[in-house]
Design a protein around this motif. Structure first.
Motif, PDB file in Angstrom:
ATOM      1  N   TYR A 172      -5.981  -6.248 -28.754  1.00 31.77           N
ATOM      2  CA  TYR A 172      -5.705  -7.566 -28.196  1.00 31.77           C
ATOM      3  C   TYR A 172      -6.958  -8.429 -28.123  1.00 31.77           C
ATOM      4  O   TYR A 172      -6.876  -9.650 -28.219  1.00 31.77           O
ATOM      5  CB  TYR A 172      -5.030  -7.445 -26.832  1.00 31.77           C
ATOM      6  N   ALA A 173      -8.113  -7.820 -27.988  1.00 32.62           N
ATOM      7  CA  ALA A 173      -9.366  -8.589 -28.013  1.00 32.62           C
ATOM      8  C   ALA A 173      -9.600  -9.174 -29.406  1.00 32.62           C
ATOM      9  O   ALA A 173     -10.135 -10.278 -29.529  1.00 32.62           O
ATOM     10  CB  ALA A 173     -10.534  -7.704 -27.603  1.00 32.62           C
ATOM     11  N   LEU A 174      -9.186  -8.451 -30.427  1.00 30.57           N
ATOM     12  CA  LEU A 174      -9.309  -8.970 -31.789  1.00 30.57           C
ATOM     13  C   LEU A 174      -8.358 -10.130 -32.031  1.00 30.57           C
ATOM     14  O   LEU A 174      -8.529 -10.883 -32.992  1.00 30.57           O
ATOM     15  CB  LEU A 174      -9.055  -7.858 -32.807  1.00 30.57           C
ATOM     16  N   GLY A 175      -7.366 -10.304 -31.178  1.00 25.76           N
ATOM     17  CA  GLY A 175      -6.444 -11.428 -31.297  1.00 25.76           C
ATOM     18  C   GLY A 175      -7.116 -12.750 -31.009  1.00 25.76           C
ATOM     19  O   GLY A 175      -6.611 -13.807 -31.364  1.00 25.76           O
ATOM     20  N   GLY A 176      -8.282 -12.718 -30.370  1.00 16.62           N
ATOM     21  CA  GLY A 176      -9.017 -13.935 -30.076  1.00 16.62           C
ATOM     22  C   GLY A 176      -9.829 -14.453 -31.249  1.00 16.62           C
ATOM     23  O   GLY A 176     -10.486 -15.480 -31.143  1.00 16.62           O
ATOM     24  N   LEU A 177      -9.789 -13.762 -32.374  1.00 17.32           N
ATOM     25  CA  LEU A 177     -10.505 -14.219 -33.565  1.00 17.32           C
ATOM     26  C   LEU A 177      -9.866 -15.499 -34.096  1.00 17.32           C
ATOM     27  O   LEU A 177      -8.676 -15.743 -33.880  1.00 17.32           O
ATOM     28  CB  LEU A 177     -10.465 -13.147 -34.657  1.00 17.32           C
ATOM     29  N   ARG A 200      -7.441  -7.442 -37.657  1.00 16.91           N
ATOM     30  CA  ARG A 200      -6.569  -6.742 -36.703  1.00 16.91           C
ATOM     31  C   ARG A 200      -5.741  -5.677 -37.408  1.00 16.91           C
ATOM     32  O   ARG A 200      -5.549  -4.574 -36.896  1.00 16.91           O
ATOM     33  CB  ARG A 200      -5.632  -7.730 -36.007  1.00 16.91           C
ATOM     34  N   THR A 201      -5.247  -6.009 -38.596  1.00 15.90           N
ATOM     35  CA  THR A 201      -4.447  -5.056 -39.355  1.00 15.90           C
ATOM     36  C   THR A 201      -5.279  -3.847 -39.763  1.00 15.90           C
ATOM     37  O   THR A 201      -4.823  -2.705 -39.645  1.00 15.90           O
ATOM     38  CB  THR A 201      -3.853  -5.737 -40.598  1.00 15.90           C
ATOM     39  N   ALA A 202      -6.495  -4.077 -40.215  1.00 15.33           N
ATOM     40  CA  ALA A 202      -7.376  -2.975 -40.615  1.00 15.33           C
ATOM     41  C   ALA A 202      -7.732  -2.101 -39.412  1.00 15.33           C
ATOM     42  O   ALA A 202      -7.787  -0.874 -39.526  1.00 15.33           O
ATOM     43  CB  ALA A 202      -8.643  -3.523 -41.266  1.00 15.33           C
ATOM     44  N   PHE A 203      -7.966  -2.727 -38.262  1.00 13.38           N
ATOM     45  CA  PHE A 203      -8.264  -1.960 -37.057  1.00 13.38           C
ATOM     46  C   PHE A 203      -7.072  -1.091 -36.663  1.00 13.38           C
ATOM     47  O   PHE A 203      -7.231   0.085 -36.347  1.00 13.38           O
ATOM     48  CB  PHE A 203      -8.619  -2.904 -35.905  1.00 13.38           C
ATOM     49  N   LEU A 204      -5.878  -1.658 -36.706  1.00  9.78           N
ATOM     50  CA  LEU A 204      -4.686  -0.895 -36.352  1.00  9.78           C
ATOM     51  C   LEU A 204      -4.425   0.226 -37.346  1.00  9.78           C
ATOM     52  O   LEU A 204      -4.021   1.327 -36.955  1.00  9.78           O
ATOM     53  CB  LEU A 204      -3.482  -1.835 -36.274  1.00  9.78           C
ATOM     54  N   LEU A 205      -4.695  -0.015 -38.610  1.00 11.68           N
ATOM     55  CA  LEU A 205      -4.549   1.032 -39.616  1.00 11.68           C
ATOM     56  C   LEU A 205      -5.534   2.169 -39.356  1.00 11.68           C
ATOM     57  O   LEU A 205      -5.164   3.346 -39.404  1.00 11.68           O
ATOM     58  CB  LEU A 205      -4.766   0.456 -41.014  1.00 11.68           C
ATOM     59  N   ALA A 206      -6.777   1.827 -39.069  1.00 11.02           N
ATOM     60  CA  ALA A 206      -7.780   2.856 -38.787  1.00 11.02           C
ATOM     61  C   ALA A 206      -7.415   3.658 -37.537  1.00 11.02           C
ATOM     62  O   ALA A 206      -7.536   4.890 -37.526  1.00 11.02           O
ATOM     63  CB  ALA A 206      -9.150   2.208 -38.613  1.00 11.02           C
ATOM     64  N   ALA A 207      -6.946   2.983 -36.500  1.00 10.94           N
ATOM     65  CA  ALA A 207      -6.545   3.682 -35.279  1.00 10.94           C
ATOM     66  C   ALA A 207      -5.363   4.607 -35.550  1.00 10.94           C
ATOM     67  O   ALA A 207      -5.311   5.730 -35.039  1.00 10.94           O
ATOM     68  CB  ALA A 207      -6.188   2.674 -34.189  1.00 10.94           C
ATOM     69  N   SER A 208      -4.423   4.162 -36.368  1.00  6.10           N
ATOM     70  CA  SER A 208      -3.272   4.999 -36.707  1.00  6.10           C
ATOM     71  C   SER A 208      -3.704   6.235 -37.486  1.00  6.10           C
ATOM     72  O   SER A 208      -3.204   7.335 -37.245  1.00  6.10           O
ATOM     73  CB  SER A 208      -2.265   4.199 -37.532  1.00  6.10           C
TER      74      SER A 208
END
Length: 78
Positions: free
Chosen positions: A20-25, A33-41
């Motif tokens: 959600y902090a990346l949503g402030g970009l 955000r998509t790459a971060f979520l992919l890495a977390a998954s």
């Protein structure tokens, strides 16, 4: 990592606020955000057994290829 484990609880406590902090970009940075979520998954799925990542990658490639084929098909062949 099981969804009902203590490790997952701490994992999600880190991942959700960061996502959600990346949503402030600024607009146009949705790929971050998509790459971060992919890495977390990938971390979550590979936590217990890294071999699961091979299965996940194979499934992703097959599904993506099928999607491209469906996008190219027209008419009755679709």
């Amino acid at each position: 990592m099981w969804f009902n484990s203590v490790e997952f609880f701490f994992f999600i406590l880190i991942v959700l606020p960061a996502f959600y902090a990346l949503g402030g970009l600024p607009r146009g940075h949705a790929a971050v955000r998509t790459a971060f979520l992919l890495a977390a998954s990938l971390i979550c799925y590979g936590w217990s057994n890294p071999l699961y990542l091979i299965l996940l990658a194979a499934s992703t490639i097959i599904d993506y290829s099928c999607g491209l084929g469906l996008a190219r098909a027209t008419g009755r062949s679709r």
